[in-house]
Design an enzyme around this catalytic site. Structure first.
Site, short mmCIF file in Angstrom:
data_model
loop_
_atom_site.label_atom_id
_atom_site.label_comp_id
_atom_site.label_asym_id
_atom_site.label_seq_id
_atom_site.Cartn_x
_atom_site.Cartn_y
_atom_site.Cartn_z
CB SER A 182 -23.18 -31.32 -2.82
OG SER A 182 -24.31 -30.53 -3.07
CE LYS B 172 -19.50 -30.22 -8.73
NZ LYS B 172 -20.65 -29.56 -8.07
CG HIS C 33 -28.01 -26.37 -3.15
ND1 HIS C 33 -27.58 -27.65 -2.87
CD2 HIS C 33 -27.06 -25.84 -3.97
CE1 HIS C 33 -26.43 -27.88 -3.49
NE2 HIS C 33 -26.09 -26.80 -4.16
NE ARG D 235 -20.25 -22.62 -2.65
CZ ARG D 235 -20.01 -23.84 -3.07
NH1 ARG D 235 -20.38 -24.86 -2.35
NH2 ARG D 235 -19.38 -24.06 -4.19
O1 PNS Z 1 -23.76 -27.37 -8.80
P1 PNS Z 1 -22.74 -27.19 -9.88
O2 PNS Z 1 -22.03 -28.49 -10.17
O3 PNS Z 1 -21.76 -26.09 -9.59
O4 PNS Z 1 -23.55 -26.75 -11.19
C1 PNS Z 1 -22.90 -26.56 -12.44
C2 PNS Z 1 -23.94 -26.66 -13.56
C3 PNS Z 1 -24.58 -28.04 -13.54
C4 PNS Z 1 -25.00 -25.60 -13.35
C5 PNS Z 1 -23.23 -26.41 -14.93
O5 PNS Z 1 -22.23 -27.37 -15.12
C6 PNS Z 1 -24.23 -26.43 -16.10
O6 PNS Z 1 -24.87 -25.43 -16.37
N1 PNS Z 1 -24.38 -27.60 -16.74
C7 PNS Z 1 -25.30 -27.79 -17.82
C8 PNS Z 1 -24.57 -27.97 -19.15
C9 PNS Z 1 -24.14 -26.62 -19.68
O7 PNS Z 1 -24.95 -25.79 -20.03
N2 PNS Z 1 -22.82 -26.42 -19.74
C10 PNS Z 1 -22.25 -25.21 -20.26
C11 PNS Z 1 -21.87 -24.26 -19.15
S1 PNS Z 1 -20.77 -23.05 -19.83
#
Ligand code: PNS
Length: 174
Positions: free
Chosen positions: A134, A41, A17, A96
């Site tokens: 993570s 998650k 990150h 990744r």
């Molecule tokens: O580190 P991650 O878990 O891969 O990140 C995913 C994250 C948190 C960036 C994604 O789930 C997100 O954007 N969440 C915010 C809520 C949202 O906008 N959801 C719609 C995505 S289509």
């Protein structure tokens, strides 16, 4: 001024990150690293507030990542709403491997439907960190591995300590 958001779960922030943060910060006037909710998650190791605190610790002393240039925040809502409220033109994501691709592109397309003004930009992960996540960090911490190569040194103790606390709690259950 060009402002971008780097959203993620960051539970906890890894060196992968941090690598994306440095590279994205070099491309924009301001980068907001935003601890966001990934509804697929579970609760996680740290609360969103703690993740923000750990991220701030990780970026604090790095040249080029001073406050004002790189801000750390959290949001319980949609990325597109946060981006709109903060005048961000781009969302940065690290890629990744092929395994990340499908889900990331799906999110990018949905986000564009929700807010056509927000572009998603993918940065290919550094080859040093393609294996790192993570989840892997949490697994290492659980077995007492040295985390120095995986997370910023400022947060190693916090991750180990939280894992020990968690294991203590789990041990008492049942
Ligand atoms: O580190 P991650 O878990 O891969 O990140 C995913 C994250 C948190 C960036 C994604 O789930 C997100 O954007 N969440 C915010 C809520 C949202 O906008 N959801 C719609 C995505 S289509």
């Amino acid at each position: 001024m060009k402002r971008a958001i780097y959203p993620g779960s960051f539970d906890p922030v890894t060196l992968g990150h941090l690598n994306i943060i440095k590279r994205a910060a070099a491309m924009f006037d301001e980068l907001i690293v935003c601890v966001s909710v990934n509804s697929s998650k579970s609760a996680g190791l740290f609360t969103p507030e703690e993740r923000v605190e750990l991220l701030r610790r990780a970026v604090r002393d790095i040249p080029g990542l001073e406050r004002g240039r790189v801000e750390v925040d959290s949001s319980p809502g949609l990325l597109v709403d946060y981006a709109k409220a903060h005048g961000a033109k781009a969302a940065v994501k690290g890629l990744r491997a092929v395994s990340d691709f499908e889900q990331e592109v799906q999110m990018a397309v949905i986000n564009r439907k929700l807010n056509p003004r927000l572009e998603t930009m993918f940065l290919a992960s550094s080859d040093k960190y393609t294996y790192l996540s993570s989840t892997v960090v949490k697994e290492m911490a659980r077995y007492g591995a040295d985390l120095g190569e995986f997370v910023p040194r400022e947060i190693v103790d916090a991750v180990n300590q939280r894992m020990r606390e968690l294991e203590g709690t789990e041990g008492k259950e049942g």
